[in-house]
Design a protein around this motif. Structure first.
Motif, PDB file in Angstrom:
ATOM      1  N   PHE A  10       0.829  -1.197   0.000  1.00 42.17           N
ATOM      2  CA  PHE A  10       0.000   0.000   0.000  1.00 42.17           C
ATOM      3  C   PHE A  10       0.869   1.254   0.000  1.00 42.17           C
ATOM      4  CE2 PHE A  10      -3.192  -2.726   2.364  1.00 42.17           C
ATOM      5  CZ  PHE A  10      -4.075  -2.819   1.310  1.00 42.17           C
ATOM      6  N   GLU A  16      -4.932   4.008   7.349  1.00 41.84           N
ATOM      7  CA  GLU A  16      -4.998   2.604   7.738  1.00 41.84           C
ATOM      8  C   GLU A  16      -6.395   2.021   7.528  1.00 41.84           C
ATOM      9  OE1 GLU A  16      -4.114  -0.103  11.674  1.00 41.84           O
ATOM     10  OE2 GLU A  16      -3.108   1.823  11.471  1.00 41.84           O
ATOM     11  N   GLY A  19      -6.831   0.912   3.953  1.00 43.49           N
ATOM     12  CA  GLY A  19      -6.140  -0.355   3.720  1.00 43.49           C
ATOM     13  C   GLY A  19      -6.939  -1.526   4.270  1.00 43.49           C
ATOM     14  N   HIS A  61       1.287  -6.168   3.386  1.00 44.40           N
ATOM     15  CA  HIS A  61       0.347  -7.102   4.010  1.00 44.40           C
ATOM     16  C   HIS A  61       0.378  -8.390   3.202  1.00 44.40           C
ATOM     17  CE1 HIS A  61      -1.761  -4.272   6.715  1.00 44.40           C
ATOM     18  NE2 HIS A  61      -1.411  -3.388   5.803  1.00 44.40           N
ATOM     19  N   VAL A  85      -3.170   0.945  -3.739  1.00 39.91           N
ATOM     20  CA  VAL A  85      -2.389  -0.290  -3.894  1.00 39.91           C
ATOM     21  C   VAL A  85      -1.279   0.019  -4.884  1.00 39.91           C
ATOM     22  CG1 VAL A  85      -2.399  -2.703  -4.623  1.00 39.91           C
ATOM     23  CG2 VAL A  85      -4.369  -1.765  -3.407  1.00 39.91           C
TER      24      VAL A  85
END
Length: 120
Positions: A10, A16, A19, A61, A85
């Motif tokens: 990201f 956050e 995401g 992630h 992304v």
């Protein structure tokens, strides 16, 4: 059904919560198409080897799941066009593979000159 892992990177400026929304969307797609969600490993913020879109860091992630190949193709298509992304990589998961984040690499210092000054 195949075992897959998707490594997401990201934008570091992405909130956050946004995401988490992207990850929740991937999970709902996997489970909605009859797959199983095996886990999510947040790897955190890491320095990039080279800048991408003038950004020197990314937030990583790792997503682990079982799904049909068509589901993975749809997830990859959506991730390509999702804002925030920067990159993603989807691969088949290897049995016994590592899912923990790799340790940060320490900076390597240049070799010291020898005392004699020969500098070979």
């Amino acid at each position: 059904m195949n075992d897959y892992e998707v490594l997401l990177m990201f934008d570091p400026e992405l909130p956050e919560e946004r995401g988490d929304e992207v990850i929740a969307r991937v999970r709902s797609r996997v489970e909605g198409d009859g797959g199983t969600w095996d886990g999510h490993e947040p790897w955190g913020r890491r320095k990039l080897a080279y800048e991408i879109a003038h950004k020197g860091e990314g937030v990583y992630h790792l997503l682990l799941f079982k799904a049909a190949p068509d589901t993975l193709a749809e997830i990859s298509r959506v991730l390509k066009i999702t804002d925030g992304v920067m990159r993603h990589l989807a691969v088949r998961r290897v049995k016994g593979g590592q899912t923990k984040a790799p340790a940060p690499v320490a900076a390597v210092s240049p070799p010291a000159d020898d005392a004699g000054g020969t500098g070979e």
